[in-house]
Write an enzyme that holds these catalytic residues in place. Structure first.
Site, short mmCIF file in Angstrom:
data_model
loop_
_atom_site.label_atom_id
_atom_site.label_comp_id
_atom_site.label_asym_id
_atom_site.label_seq_id
_atom_site.Cartn_x
_atom_site.Cartn_y
_atom_site.Cartn_z
N ASP A 60 45.19 9.58 34.96
CA ASP A 60 44.38 8.49 34.95
C ASP A 60 45.17 7.23 34.22
O ASP A 60 44.63 6.47 33.29
CB ASP A 60 43.19 8.75 33.85
N HIS B 217 45.64 5.09 38.80
CA HIS B 217 45.13 3.63 39.09
C HIS B 217 46.36 2.87 39.37
O HIS B 217 47.34 2.82 38.21
CB HIS B 217 44.42 2.90 37.74
N LYS C 159 34.89 8.84 45.35
CA LYS C 159 34.79 8.74 43.93
C LYS C 159 33.41 8.14 43.51
O LYS C 159 33.04 7.11 43.88
CB LYS C 159 35.72 7.74 43.26
N HIS D 170 44.79 11.86 39.75
CA HIS D 170 43.92 10.71 39.49
C HIS D 170 44.90 9.59 38.96
O HIS D 170 45.23 9.67 37.83
CB HIS D 170 42.85 11.15 38.30
N HIS E 99 39.05 13.62 34.46
CA HIS E 99 39.42 13.40 33.19
C HIS E 99 38.47 13.79 32.06
O HIS E 99 37.98 12.95 31.32
CB HIS E 99 39.90 11.94 32.79
N HIS F 131 33.43 10.17 37.88
CA HIS F 131 33.69 9.71 36.26
C HIS F 131 32.33 10.38 35.68
O HIS F 131 31.29 9.73 35.78
CB HIS F 131 33.67 8.25 36.44
C1 NCD Z 1 40.13 3.19 34.16
C2 NCD Z 1 40.61 1.82 34.72
O1 NCD Z 1 41.06 0.91 33.89
O2 NCD Z 1 40.63 1.49 35.64
N1 NCD Z 1 40.06 3.10 32.68
C3 NCD Z 1 40.26 4.24 31.84
O3 NCD Z 1 40.08 3.95 30.43
N2 NCD Z 1 40.37 5.37 32.34
C4 NCD Z 1 38.69 3.33 34.60
C5 NCD Z 1 38.34 4.83 34.52
O4 NCD Z 1 39.06 5.75 35.18
O5 NCD Z 1 37.44 4.92 33.76
ZN ZN Z 2 40.49 6.68 36.13
#
Ligand code: NCD
Ligand code: ZN
Length: 348
Positions: A251, A20, A104, A18, A179, A141
């Site tokens: 995450d 970003h 997702k 996971h 998460h 999520h």
């Molecule tokens: C994530 C993001 O910034 O894209 N933020 C987070 O707090 N984890 C989005 C997410 O996975 O909820």
């Molecule tokens: Zn995330």
């Protein structure tokens, strides 16, 4: 593959289930931080606009590979952002080509860039049924967004109101609860067949006091928000148990400092840079260094039905390891997660 002495640990190269990566200058800045240690990652689709169709995922994958520095190896495992307009045939084609490894689900409004998420679950029934048929995992999520539900209860309520009904109404759908932050999440996942859960690095380290006691700490604010200490302890037990359903999804979610240190600060902790050193510390403290490999490198591929990585990484214990407090990206500085304790394990 733990060596006899605990001063050095060689494990299969980890994956991040996971992650970003964003786009543009931020992508360029953060991608090497992950590719340095990780072979593959499940790439979150919450760009603006989101990665919705197979073609979007293909184009995003190409941008990621173009941003990868020469000499680094990394395989992005792409995901599609489920909307009420998602076409089951497009999802099936993107999965059949090998491009897309999961879909997702963001409940509408749950987190960063989730406005296109799902409000009415009847509208995505056809997609979920197609995914069950072809074995494509749904990553969730796991928070409700109902204003009346307290933010610290949103994961537990999601399990009862959304997740369990989806599980019951779509037999055979393979689900990853992403998460997880609560004992409720741990217990639910353990009670189910063929279900996975990712656990982040930061949720193994911080509880809600870290965010709020002694002044507000915006770099510890993420979603789902960290809960009470008893929940953190349950997450550490699950992660260090080595049990199959639990695997690493950092995450890691970069936001520039100006948007974290803000009157309405963004949610997300950036942990890509020092995750392995932090995890080694957490697992060592739990007397479970021999189970780190299961969490970072074995359980995820098993759930996603992918081979484990052939390469290895070696962690070595020594004096304190220093990581930069922030990394500079073309989009601006991004603060690296501070676990609040010294790190002794460095990655060769
Ligand atoms: C994530 C993001 O910034 O894209 N933020 C987070 O707090 N984890 C989005 C997410 O996975 O909820
Ligand atoms: Zn995330």
């Amino acid at each position: 593959m733990a060596s006899a002495m605990t001063e050095s640990l060689t494990i299969r190269r980890p994956d991040d289930w996971h992650l970003h990566l964003r786009d543009g200058a931020m992508l360029e800045g953060v991608l090497p931080e992950t590719a340095r240690h990780f072979a593959r990652a499940i790439i979150m689709p919450n760009l603006v606009p989101p990665v919705v169709r197979g073609d979007d995922a293909m184009a995003y994958r190409d941008r990621i590979m173009a941003a990868l520095p020469d000499g680094m190896a990394f395989e992005p495992l792409m995901t599609l952002y489920l909307t009420e307009a998602t076409d089951p045939a497009d999802v099936a084609a993107a999965a059949a080509s090998g491009l897309v490894k999961a879909v997702k689900l963001y409940p509408a409004g749950a987190t960063t860039n989730s406005a296109s998420g799902v409000k009415d679950f009847d509208k995505v029934r056809g997609v979920l049924e197609k995914m069950a048929e072809i074995g494509l995992p749904l990553c969730t999520h796991g928070e409700v967004t109902t204003p009346e539900v307290d933010i610290f209860d949103r994961e537990a309520v999601f399990i009862d109101r959304v997740l369990d009904p989806i599980r019951k109404s779509t037999p055979g759908l393979r689900v990853v609860m992403e998460h997880i932050t609560t004992k409720n999440g741990v217990d639910y996942v353990k009670s189910q067949d063929d279900m996975g859960a990712t656990i982040t690095t930061h949720h193994l380290v911080i509880n809600r006091n870290h965010i709020l006691v002694g002044g507000i700490k915006p770099h510890y604010y993420c979603l789902p928000v960290a809960k009470r200490e008893e929940h953190r302890v349950a997450l550490v037990e699950a992660a260090t148990s080595g049990a199959g359903p639990f695997f690493l999804g950092t995450d890691s979610a970069p936001h520039i400092d100006a948007l974290k240190e803000h009157a309405c600060g963004c949610a997300g902790c950036f942990t890509a840079t020092n995750t392995l050193s932090v995890l080694a510390e957490v697992f060592e403290k739990a007397g479970a260094l021999d189970r780190l490999e299961a969490f970072t490198s074995l359980n995820g591929p098993a759930f996603y039905r992918l081979p484990v990585n052939d390469e290895t990484v070696t962690l070595t214990k020594g004096g304190a390891v220093d990581y930069p407090a922030k990394i500079e990206t073309g989009a601006g500085p991004v603060t690296v997660f501070d676990p609040g304790f010294p790190l002794h394990w460095s990655v060769a």
